[in-house]
Structures are given as structure tokens and as C-alpha cells.
Design an enzyme around this catalytic site. Sequence first.
Site, PDB file in Angstrom:
ATOM      1  N   TYR A  87      10.578  22.386  -5.636  1.00  0.00           N
ATOM      2  CA  TYR A  87      11.636  21.402  -5.367  1.00  0.00           C
ATOM      3  C   TYR A  87      11.881  20.517  -6.583  1.00  0.00           C
ATOM      4  CZ  TYR A  87      12.034  22.088  -0.298  1.00  0.00           C
ATOM      5  OH  TYR A  87      12.281  22.586   0.942  1.00  0.00           O
ATOM      6  N   LYS A  96     -14.280   7.502  15.237  1.00  0.00           N
ATOM      7  CA  LYS A  96     -12.873   7.113  15.372  1.00  0.00           C
ATOM      8  C   LYS A  96     -11.983   8.163  14.711  1.00  0.00           C
ATOM      9  CE  LYS A  96     -13.316   4.277  11.181  1.00  0.00           C
ATOM     10  NZ  LYS A  96     -13.593   2.901  10.687  1.00  0.00           N
ATOM     11  N   ARG A 118     -10.513  -9.115   7.416  1.00  0.00           N
ATOM     12  CA  ARG A 118      -9.763  -8.106   8.157  1.00  0.00           C
ATOM     13  C   ARG A 118      -9.863  -8.397   9.650  1.00  0.00           C
ATOM     14  NH1 ARG A 118     -11.105  -1.635   8.139  1.00  0.00           N
ATOM     15  NH2 ARG A 118     -12.970  -2.373   9.232  1.00  0.00           N
TER      16      ARG A 118
HETATM   17  C1  LIG Z   1     -14.760   2.907   9.900  1.00  0.00           C
HETATM   18  C2  LIG Z   1     -15.811   1.885  10.078  1.00  0.00           C
HETATM   19  C3  LIG Z   1     -17.170   2.191   9.864  1.00  0.00           C
HETATM   20  C4  LIG Z   1     -17.628   3.481   9.238  1.00  0.00           C
HETATM   21  O1  LIG Z   1     -17.483   3.375   7.847  1.00  0.00           O
HETATM   22  P1  LIG Z   1     -17.928   4.538   6.828  1.00  0.00           P
HETATM   23  O2  LIG Z   1     -17.615   3.978   5.503  1.00  0.00           O
HETATM   24  O3  LIG Z   1     -17.082   5.715   7.178  1.00  0.00           O
HETATM   25  O4  LIG Z   1     -19.363   4.791   7.062  1.00  0.00           O
HETATM   26  C5  LIG Z   1     -18.106   1.238  10.198  1.00  0.00           C
HETATM   27  N1  LIG Z   1     -17.741   0.034  10.683  1.00  0.00           N
HETATM   28  C6  LIG Z   1     -16.435  -0.312  10.856  1.00  0.00           C
HETATM   29  C7  LIG Z   1     -16.101  -1.664  11.364  1.00  0.00           C
HETATM   30  C8  LIG Z   1     -15.435   0.590  10.546  1.00  0.00           C
HETATM   31  O5  LIG Z   1     -14.160   0.244  10.689  1.00  0.00           O
END
Ligand SMILES: *Cc1c(COP(=O)(O)O)cnc(C)c1O
Length: 372
Positions: free
Chosen positions: A267, A46, A145
Site C-alpha cells: 500500500y 486480565k 493511576r
Molecule cells: C496488570 C497488573 C499487574 C500485573 O503486572 P505484570 O507487569 O504483568 O506482572 C499487577 N497489578 C496490577 C494492579 C495490574 O494492573
Amino acid sequence: MDASVANDIGEDALSGILSIDLQALQANYRWLAGRAAPAVCGAVVKANAYGLGADRVAPALAAAGCRHFFVAHLLEAKNLKRHLPRDAKIFVLNGLMPGGEPYAALHGIIPVINSMTQLSNWSAAAERHGARLPAVLQFDTGMSRLGLGPEDAAALLEDRKLLRNIDVQFIMSHLASADESLNQQNAAQLAAMQALAARFPDTKLCFANSGGVLLGSDFHGDMVRPGIAVYGGAASDGAANPMKPVVQLSVRVIQTHTVPAGTLIGYGGSHRAATEMRLATLAAGYADGLPRSLSDRGAAFAMGKRLPIIGRVSMDSMTIDISSLPEGALGLGSLVELIGPDQALEEIAVDAGTISYEILTGLGQRYHRQYI
Ligand SMILES: *Cc1c(COP(=O)(O)O)cnc(C)c1O
């Protein structure tokens, strides 16, 4: 930035170089697959493969044997498909927004079902499609979630017709604290997952992210889905990170100068030089994914020396203290390291008050990306 641009301009002239080691990535995948066996090892790609380029990362993982790829959005699945072999499966973690079903059904994209509404939408799509459609059922085992709740699980068990149009590939859940090896939430979620698995006895189980793979075989189920560890990130607070680093980031110096004590730097004049200092201005800033929270906190490295960031990080540049280096050691076009052998991804993330995931997914688009 694509390779042809680099060829036109010349690599020496490009302001930042992000190198991505696909062999290390493949080694990490194979290591995780070995850990997970006999469970199958998928990979989470992703957010453009955690910022590293899904078009390059996904084929490299496929070449290392991966056939199960997870994205979060349907659009990511669409873009990913052309980079994968025909027998690869793509899962959409967020599931589908209403209206996405026909596209997913037509292209064999597998949604994760997180709610009864997503289930009935997918089921209706299957009716229209004239065939059962594949899906993963996600249950919420304590993260609050995404996922079906206990009352949904009860409804599914009571009324099997709800799943008659669905070819359930896996039941899954997600660990909230897998990176904390001693956190009691892991055992609680495992118990909840095992209770669910007992009620869906003929269905495969997908549970572990990277941290979950390292928690041990109890957590592996039938398929694991690591992300960060594939990209070299530390997935556990446990022992030293076993993964090979995948990312190195170096940026060039634009100019150096010596300022007297009392000079205001950057800045807002937020930093006042306590003594005479030699400074270098680097050609990368927060627009390149080096967060503004690194102002007066993080560092770059050159010749093995830690060179603290001085004053505020700007959009396109930032200033470091190079007083510890011999005069003339750095000048226009010199490279300094932000991520590499002297500074792990996790170290710059800690200095920025964030985690490796956010640094990776924020890496800017102005670097020359070099795939090894
Ligand atoms: C992003 C995600 C993962 C991967 O998690 P990592 O900690 O990067 O290995 C696995 N499952 C779900 C549902 C996620 O959202």
C-alpha cells in the site's frame, strides 16, 4: 478458533498457528511462587489471560497451585469463575462500577477498592447483603493511576467505622517502574507502602507485579500478583529473561514472487525495491495483531534466516524479503516464524515500537490456537 474448526478444515490449511505451552506457563508460575515464598503467589489473568485464553490458562494455573486470580473488570470475573475451583478467589483490579455490587456480593467476587466512592458503594452493598464483604484496599503510592490517596488513608485510620462492613483481605499498591531495576521510583514506592503497612499493622500486604517479584523480597509482602512473567515475558531490564517462553506464532506463505529493481511494494508504494528481490506474502496482518508499525521494520524467520518485512503491513497479509533463502525454499503453505526460538516476543514488540504486553493482548482470533 476452537479445535473442532481445526479438525474440520485440517491444520495444514489454517493460515496461522498460535501455540501456547501450558506446561511452560505452569513452570513459570511455580518458579515465581518459589521466588515469592513465603509470600503467596497469585496470578493476573486480565484481558483473557493476556490474550492467551483465560479458559485454558486459569485452570492450568489452578492445577499448578494458584488460588488467587486477578482480572480488571467484573465481566471478566463472571466469565472466569466457571473455569476455577470453588476455593479460588477472584479479585477485580479496577473495582466496581456503580451497580455492579449486588452481582459481586452474590458471587463472592472481591473488588479492589480504589476510591472512597467505591468504598461507600461496597459498604452500602454489605448493609443490604446483611454481612461484611471482602475487599482489597488499593493505595496510590506514586503512580497516580488508581488508589486511595494519603488523605483517604488518614480518614480511614481516624474513622474506623468506614471499614466496619468490609473484610479487608489485603492492602495493595502497584509499582510504576518495576521493570526498571535501578529506577528510584521503586524505592520511593516501597517506602510509601511500608509506611502504610505500619499504619494498618494487622492487614496483609499485596504489592509486587512480575517486575516486583524480581526486585526482591522487600517487595513481596504477603502476596504477589505477577502477570507478564507467567506468560513468559521479560519482567525486568536486568539479566536474561529467566522465564520459559509460552507463545509461538507461525504463519503461512500465500505466494512468492521475484520483482525487478524499482518495483513498488505494498500500500502506498512505500517501499521501492532497490535491487531484484524475491518476496513472500504472509497470511497475517494487523487484524491478526501484527501492528502496522512493523511496516518496513520487523521480520519473520525461516531456516534460521531473518526475513525483513517489506512495505506496509496490510489487514490480512504482509510481505517479507526472502532473497536470502534458496529459490523455492518457501511456497504456498510454508510456515514462517513470527514469535519463537528465532524471535522472542520482546524482539517483535521492540520492532513494533511497543511492549510484549500489547503484542500478547492483541494476538488475533484467526489463528489456530494449539494448547500444549
Ligand atoms: C496488570 C497488573 C499487574 C500485573 O503486572 P505484570 O507487569 O504483568 O506482572 C499487577 N497489578 C496490577 C494492579 C495490574 O494492573
